[in-house]
Design a protein around this motif. Structure first.
Motif, PDB file in Angstrom:
ATOM      1  N   PRO A 163      21.741  28.203  48.870  1.00 45.60           N
ATOM      2  CA  PRO A 163      21.789  26.900  48.202  1.00 45.60           C
ATOM      3  C   PRO A 163      23.127  26.217  48.489  1.00 45.60           C
ATOM      4  O   PRO A 163      24.160  26.877  48.580  1.00 45.60           O
ATOM      5  N   LYS A 164      23.095  24.905  48.620  1.00 47.02           N
ATOM      6  CA  LYS A 164      24.290  24.159  49.011  1.00 47.02           C
ATOM      7  C   LYS A 164      25.433  24.366  48.028  1.00 47.02           C
ATOM      8  O   LYS A 164      26.598  24.510  48.425  1.00 47.02           O
ATOM      9  N   ASP A 165      25.139  24.410  46.727  1.00 53.83           N
ATOM     10  CA  ASP A 165      26.218  24.526  45.749  1.00 53.83           C
ATOM     11  C   ASP A 165      26.878  25.907  45.779  1.00 53.83           C
ATOM     12  O   ASP A 165      28.034  26.055  45.385  1.00 53.83           O
ATOM     13  N   GLY A 219      29.347  25.585  48.812  1.00 59.43           N
ATOM     14  CA  GLY A 219      30.175  24.394  48.884  1.00 59.43           C
ATOM     15  C   GLY A 219      31.629  24.664  48.561  1.00 59.43           C
ATOM     16  O   GLY A 219      32.535  24.046  49.131  1.00 59.43           O
ATOM     17  N   CYS A 223      26.111  28.634  57.735  1.00 60.80           N
ATOM     18  CA  CYS A 223      24.795  28.786  57.112  1.00 60.80           C
ATOM     19  C   CYS A 223      23.801  27.917  57.867  1.00 60.80           C
ATOM     20  O   CYS A 223      24.070  26.732  58.128  1.00 60.80           O
ATOM     21  N   THR A 267      20.597  26.978  57.030  1.00 59.11           N
ATOM     22  CA  THR A 267      19.804  26.032  56.250  1.00 59.11           C
ATOM     23  C   THR A 267      20.163  26.129  54.776  1.00 59.11           C
ATOM     24  O   THR A 267      20.404  27.226  54.260  1.00 59.11           O
ATOM     25  N   THR A 268      20.207  24.960  54.112  1.00 56.10           N
ATOM     26  CA  THR A 268      20.542  24.909  52.680  1.00 56.10           C
ATOM     27  C   THR A 268      19.453  24.132  51.950  1.00 56.10           C
ATOM     28  O   THR A 268      19.652  22.973  51.561  1.00 56.10           O
ATOM     29  N   SER A 286      16.617  22.742  49.231  1.00 59.97           N
ATOM     30  CA  SER A 286      16.592  22.417  47.801  1.00 59.97           C
ATOM     31  C   SER A 286      15.181  21.937  47.451  1.00 59.97           C
ATOM     32  O   SER A 286      14.613  21.086  48.158  1.00 59.97           O
TER      33      SER A 286
END
Length: 448
Positions: free
Chosen positions: A162-164, A167, A177, A179-180, A182
């Motif tokens: 996950p992006k968060d 981040g 990474c 792929t992120t 959502s």
């Protein structure tokens, strides 16, 4: 939504994104278990050493998949205070979870380090690889450990996250990474095949990576011959697994009752011997049907005759007549090994017994000529006394080594490591190692 076929495909795609890190100062570190198949592909593509960093997630007691922290080797711990606070986990509950996971972690570390010394990370770029991250707790611990072990640069590399979670990641100098997505939910959603990776799978991949021929060594030794074999003896066919280097001696394993050539303990010892340049033959001394007969399992004379015939097959075929041969026996297999070594004309160069029952071959011990090492756990009191008594009957060069606090199966942290080290040193002394057995000794798991 990008979905990987399996961890192998994910590792190959990740390797493309990491191609700029190819070089002599890169080490790839997989997170057991699921991260290791991904890391293996990265290590192969970058022609880099593969090692592991063992980390355990601290799951919320009533929701194990939700991490409230993680622990790793060398006492490192990361706590996600937000998750811990929101879940209402008490100090006592947290301590119980940590204690349980610490026991699992230490056992896994002992198993892996018995066959693979840690890579020296000082001044290196450490690429920490997992099959994906959710909260990032385990990855944070792994990066912290890599930094503490001297890595000059730490890169976290994962196929999906996950992006968060990535981040803000101060534990790594760089995050790669693929792929992120959502919403995220769980790592397994992004794999068609997300089947479990076993401890044996992890050890196999580490072993396979270590045996890769060096790409920059035009004068390297021929690759060892590694194959499953069928050995006809006594009207039955025995199954075995043979690893045979171009030169050096071979150790034949005789397993104890209730065990087989797939025994994880004996395979762990075999890997250490292989890393020292020795050949190994792990085999079942009984057919599948015979293994169901309790009488046959404890028929030491029968087991010894099978071991002798398997040794004759080895010398007449793949190993040749000139190689030294040793026996490694466990439990009742040790009695069979000593009995076979006592046969006239046996020409066995060394014997090692792990938690053995030499008393079952007591009347043959005086005829054993091969230097013999008896290894017994300090807490295995009955077997220890049997070995002390049996040692009085041996007239060959012999030694009794006691592994402190170890029980019969050497399951305690570091116990199997000690067995592997003792066996390696005994066999390399009496059989000779490969091209550089001294280097293998310097890389011993407990000495690194």
């Amino acid at each position: 939504m990008h979905v990987f076929k399996d961890r192998t495909e994910a590792g190959r795609e990740l390797a493309h994104a990491l191609s700029s890190f190819r070089g002599p100062n890169t080490v790839v570190l997989g997170l057991p278990r699921g991260g290791v198949p991904v890391a293996f592909e990265v290590a192969v593509a970058l022609d880099a050493p593969l090692d592991v960093i063992v980390v355990r997630k601290l799951g919320v007691p009533f929701q194990q998949e939700l991490a409230m922290g993680a622990i790793g080797e060398n006492g490192v711990r990361v706590i996600d205070e937000r998750v811990r606070s929101l879940s209402g986990v008490t100090e006592r509950e947290f301590a119980l979870v940590e204690r349980r996971e610490r026991e699992v972690l230490e056992a896994r570390v002992a198993q892996i380090r018995a066959v693979r010394a840690p890579e020296d990370l000082h001044g290196k770029t450490a690429i920490v690889v997992d099959d994906g991250i959710a909260t990032g707790s385990t990855a944070r611990v792994a990066c912290t450990i890599a930094r503490g072990l001297g890595a000059a640069r730490v890169v976290l590399a994962v196929p999906v996250a996950p992006k968060d979670a990535i981040g803000d990641f101060p534990e790594a100098d760089e995050v790669v990474c693929l792929t992120t997505p959502s919403p995220f939910r769980a790592v397994g959603r992004f794999y068609s095949d997300f089947s479990a990776t076993s401890d044996d799978d992890v050890l196999h991949l580490i072993d396979a990576a270590a045996r890769r021929p060096a790409a920059t060594s035009p004068l390297r030794e021929p690759a060892p011959r590694h194959e499953d074999v069928l050995i006809p003896v006594d009207g039955v066919t025995l199954q075995g697994s043979l690893l045979l280097p171009a030169t050096a001696g071979v150790v034949v394993f005789a397993h104890g009752s209730g065990s087989s050539r797939h025994s994880p303990r004996n395979r762990a010892v075999a890997r250490v011997l292989q890393n020292a340049g020795l050949g190994t033959l792990l085999l079942d001394l009984l057919s599948p049907a015979e293994e169901l007969e309790r009488r046959a399992v404890f028929d030491i004379e029968l087991l010894a005759s099978r071991l002798t015939e398997a040794t004759d097959w080895l010398r007449a075929g793949p190993a040749g007549l000139s190689r030294p041969v040793g026996y490694f026996g466990a439990s009742t297999g040790a009695a069979a090994a000593l009995w076979a070594a006592a046969e006239p004309g046996a020409r066995i160069d060394a014997v090692v017994s792990r938690g053995g029952r030499p008393d079952l071959a007591i009347r043959r011990l005086g005829a054993v000529q091969a230097p013999t090492l008896l290894i017994v756990g300090g807490a295995d009191l009955q077997v220890l006394e049997l070995n002390r008594e049996a040692a009085r009957y041996l007239t060959c060069p012999n030694r009794l080594e006691i592994v402190p606090r170890a029980t019969h199966l050497f399951e305690e942290p570091g116990a199997l490591d000690a067995v592997a080290r003792l066996a390696r040193d005994w066999f390399t002394e009496h059989l000779g190692g490969g091209a550089n057995p001294g280097a293998a000794r310097n890389a011993a798991p407990d000495e690194a």
